[in-house]
Design a protein around this motif. Structure first.
Motif, PDB file in Angstrom:
ATOM      1  N   SER A   2      57.051  72.477  -2.337  1.00 28.07           N
ATOM      2  CA  SER A   2      57.396  71.508  -1.499  1.00 28.07           C
ATOM      3  C   SER A   2      56.362  70.840  -0.713  1.00 28.07           C
ATOM      4  CB  SER A   2      58.395  71.955  -0.350  1.00 28.07           C
ATOM      5  OG  SER A   2      57.995  72.932   0.478  1.00 28.07           O
ATOM      6  N   ARG A   3      55.007  71.695  -0.666  1.00 28.11           N
ATOM      7  CA  ARG A   3      53.708  70.849   0.168  1.00 28.11           C
ATOM      8  C   ARG A   3      53.287  69.948  -1.019  1.00 28.11           C
ATOM      9  NH1 ARG A   3      51.026  76.042   3.308  1.00 28.11           N
ATOM     10  NH2 ARG A   3      52.767  76.316   4.769  1.00 28.11           N
ATOM     11  N   PHE A   4      53.443  70.485  -2.079  1.00 32.54           N
ATOM     12  CA  PHE A   4      52.936  69.629  -3.192  1.00 32.54           C
ATOM     13  C   PHE A   4      53.444  68.279  -3.223  1.00 32.54           C
ATOM     14  CE2 PHE A   4      52.766  67.925  -7.646  1.00 32.54           C
ATOM     15  CZ  PHE A   4      51.552  67.661  -7.910  1.00 32.54           C
ATOM     16  N   TRP A   5      54.864  68.029  -2.995  1.00 34.99           N
ATOM     17  CA  TRP A   5      55.419  66.712  -3.077  1.00 34.99           C
ATOM     18  C   TRP A   5      55.023  65.972  -1.952  1.00 34.99           C
ATOM     19  CZ3 TRP A   5      56.122  66.276  -7.702  1.00 34.99           C
ATOM     20  CH2 TRP A   5      56.889  67.383  -8.364  1.00 34.99           C
ATOM     21  N   ILE A   6      54.748  66.855  -0.704  1.00 33.08           N
ATOM     22  CA  ILE A   6      54.352  65.760   0.441  1.00 33.08           C
ATOM     23  C   ILE A   6      52.878  65.449   0.328  1.00 33.08           C
ATOM     24  CG2 ILE A   6      53.948  66.444   2.866  1.00 33.08           C
ATOM     25  CD1 ILE A   6      56.139  68.257   3.138  1.00 33.08           C
ATOM     26  N   ALA A   7      52.077  66.239  -0.271  1.00 37.56           N
ATOM     27  CA  ALA A   7      50.680  65.923  -0.325  1.00 37.56           C
ATOM     28  C   ALA A   7      50.587  64.820  -1.520  1.00 37.56           C
ATOM     29  CB  ALA A   7      49.817  67.287  -1.035  1.00 37.56           C
ATOM     30  N   LEU A   8      51.398  64.823  -2.506  1.00 35.25           N
ATOM     31  CA  LEU A   8      51.158  63.884  -3.558  1.00 35.25           C
ATOM     32  C   LEU A   8      51.802  62.506  -2.999  1.00 35.25           C
ATOM     33  CD1 LEU A   8      50.511  63.189  -6.436  1.00 35.25           C
ATOM     34  CD2 LEU A   8      52.966  63.755  -7.118  1.00 35.25           C
ATOM     35  N   GLY A   9      52.729  62.599  -2.107  1.00 34.31           N
ATOM     36  CA  GLY A   9      53.341  61.393  -1.547  1.00 34.31           C
ATOM     37  C   GLY A   9      52.621  60.802  -0.710  1.00 34.31           C
ATOM     38  N   ALA A  10      51.792  61.689  -0.015  1.00 39.38           N
ATOM     39  CA  ALA A  10      50.719  60.886   0.967  1.00 39.38           C
ATOM     40  C   ALA A  10      49.513  60.668   0.146  1.00 39.38           C
ATOM     41  CB  ALA A  10      50.179  62.317   1.909  1.00 39.38           C
ATOM     42  N   GLY A  11      49.367  61.027  -0.820  1.00 41.02           N
ATOM     43  CA  GLY A  11      48.121  60.725  -1.663  1.00 41.02           C
ATOM     44  C   GLY A  11      48.571  59.249  -2.136  1.00 41.02           C
ATOM     45  N   PHE A  12      49.772  59.009  -2.772  1.00 41.64           N
ATOM     46  CA  PHE A  12      50.222  57.721  -3.227  1.00 41.64           C
ATOM     47  C   PHE A  12      50.225  56.969  -2.132  1.00 41.64           C
ATOM     48  CE2 PHE A  12      53.095  59.245  -6.996  1.00 41.64           C
ATOM     49  CZ  PHE A  12      51.900  59.556  -7.756  1.00 41.64           C
ATOM     50  N   GLY A  13      50.639  57.190  -0.779  1.00 45.92           N
ATOM     51  CA  GLY A  13      50.524  56.327   0.365  1.00 45.92           C
ATOM     52  C   GLY A  13      49.137  55.640   0.533  1.00 45.92           C
ATOM     53  N   LEU A  14      48.084  56.691   0.576  1.00 44.78           N
ATOM     54  CA  LEU A  14      46.826  56.463   0.737  1.00 44.78           C
ATOM     55  C   LEU A  14      46.149  55.452  -0.280  1.00 44.78           C
ATOM     56  CD1 LEU A  14      44.127  57.196   2.082  1.00 44.78           C
ATOM     57  CD2 LEU A  14      43.793  58.911   0.437  1.00 44.78           C
ATOM     58  N   LEU A  15      46.640  55.787  -1.756  1.00 41.53           N
ATOM     59  CA  LEU A  15      46.277  54.792  -2.574  1.00 41.53           C
ATOM     60  C   LEU A  15      46.772  53.380  -2.450  1.00 41.53           C
ATOM     61  CD1 LEU A  15      46.197  57.200  -5.851  1.00 41.53           C
ATOM     62  CD2 LEU A  15      44.397  55.935  -4.977  1.00 41.53           C
ATOM     63  N   THR A  16      48.177  53.437  -2.011  1.00 37.42           N
ATOM     64  CA  THR A  16      48.588  52.181  -1.842  1.00 37.42           C
ATOM     65  C   THR A  16      47.821  51.213  -0.990  1.00 37.42           C
ATOM     66  OG1 THR A  16      50.845  53.229  -2.249  1.00 37.42           O
ATOM     67  CG2 THR A  16      50.842  51.028  -1.086  1.00 37.42           C
ATOM     68  N   VAL A  17      47.300  51.921   0.198  1.00 36.88           N
ATOM     69  CA  VAL A  17      46.660  51.119   1.280  1.00 36.88           C
ATOM     70  C   VAL A  17      45.395  50.640   0.643  1.00 36.88           C
ATOM     71  CG1 VAL A  17      45.687  51.230   3.586  1.00 36.88           C
ATOM     72  CG2 VAL A  17      47.965  52.197   3.143  1.00 36.88           C
ATOM     73  N   GLY A  18      44.690  51.601  -0.024  1.00 34.50           N
ATOM     74  CA  GLY A  18      43.325  51.186  -0.478  1.00 34.50           C
ATOM     75  C   GLY A  18      43.499  50.344  -1.359  1.00 34.50           C
ATOM     76  N   ILE A  19      44.380  50.383  -2.386  1.00 32.00           N
ATOM     77  CA  ILE A  19      44.546  49.393  -3.502  1.00 32.00           C
ATOM     78  C   ILE A  19      44.975  47.941  -2.908  1.00 32.00           C
ATOM     79  CG2 ILE A  19      45.702  48.567  -5.472  1.00 32.00           C
ATOM     80  CD1 ILE A  19      46.017  51.563  -6.316  1.00 32.00           C
ATOM     81  N   SER A  20      45.826  47.814  -1.920  1.00 35.20           N
ATOM     82  CA  SER A  20      46.041  46.698  -1.303  1.00 35.20           C
ATOM     83  C   SER A  20      44.819  45.824  -0.606  1.00 35.20           C
ATOM     84  CB  SER A  20      47.046  47.171  -0.157  1.00 35.20           C
ATOM     85  OG  SER A  20      48.372  47.404  -0.682  1.00 35.20           O
ATOM     86  N   ALA A  21      44.037  46.719   0.002  1.00 37.07           N
ATOM     87  CA  ALA A  21      42.964  46.244   0.427  1.00 37.07           C
ATOM     88  C   ALA A  21      42.045  45.628  -0.604  1.00 37.07           C
ATOM     89  CB  ALA A  21      42.041  47.217   1.191  1.00 37.07           C
ATOM     90  N   TRP A  22      41.639  46.461  -1.659  1.00 44.84           N
ATOM     91  CA  TRP A  22      40.820  46.139  -2.698  1.00 44.84           C
ATOM     92  C   TRP A  22      41.635  44.805  -3.245  1.00 44.84           C
ATOM     93  CZ3 TRP A  22      42.656  46.018  -7.871  1.00 44.84           C
ATOM     94  CH2 TRP A  22      41.813  45.458  -8.546  1.00 44.84           C
ATOM     95  N   ALA A  23      42.682  44.781  -3.593  1.00 41.62           N
ATOM     96  CA  ALA A  23      43.546  43.609  -4.163  1.00 41.62           C
ATOM     97  C   ALA A  23      43.287  42.243  -3.458  1.00 41.62           C
ATOM     98  CB  ALA A  23      44.892  43.767  -4.436  1.00 41.62           C
ATOM     99  N   ALA A  24      43.286  42.384  -2.061  1.00 45.11           N
ATOM    100  CA  ALA A  24      43.145  41.402  -1.217  1.00 45.11           C
ATOM    101  C   ALA A  24      41.793  40.640  -1.250  1.00 45.11           C
ATOM    102  CB  ALA A  24      43.576  41.683   0.159  1.00 45.11           C
TER     103      ALA A  24
END
Length: 120
Positions: A2-24
């Protein structure tokens, strides 16, 4: 697990913010079609980051394979669907059936998440 899904979700969230900043600030931001594809991918990635967090919390509360299957389907769906959109936006190359396959996996993940939530 279960910790894996939480960590993966947090990682996807982190990438979302990073890619959003880059894409802007990316050069293709002036191209509306490419920018739209990136926004679609970011929207889906961010939404499903939250779904993976919920999957991890549900899996922690209820032992069972269904929640883990939901997490696997959602994770694979994000990678395939969003990945195909990113590739199309950045290179102009369509990956054919990869995005629709990812979309089906995302829907399957939501269905499995429903089943995991109502199972006793």
């Amino acid at each position: 697990m279960s910790r894996f899904w939480i960590a993966l979700g947090a990682g996807f969230g982190l990438l979302t913010v990073g890619i959003s900043a880059w894409a802007a600030h990316a050069a293709f931001a002036a191209d509306p079609a490419r920018a739209h594809l990136i926004r679609q991918a970011l929207d889906m990635q961010g939404l499903h980051a939250g779904a993976l967090l919920a999957t991890g919390l549900l899996a922690e509360r209820r032992a069972g394979r269904v929640a883990h299957l939901a997490g696997g389907a959602i994770a694979a769906g994000v990678i395939l669907f969003c990945g195909a959109l990113y590739v199309l936006a950045l290179t102009g190359t369509s990956l054919g059936r990869v995005a629709p396959t990812g979309g089906v996996l995302l829907m399957l993940g939501w269905l499995l998440l429903i089943l995991a939530a109502i199972r006793r």
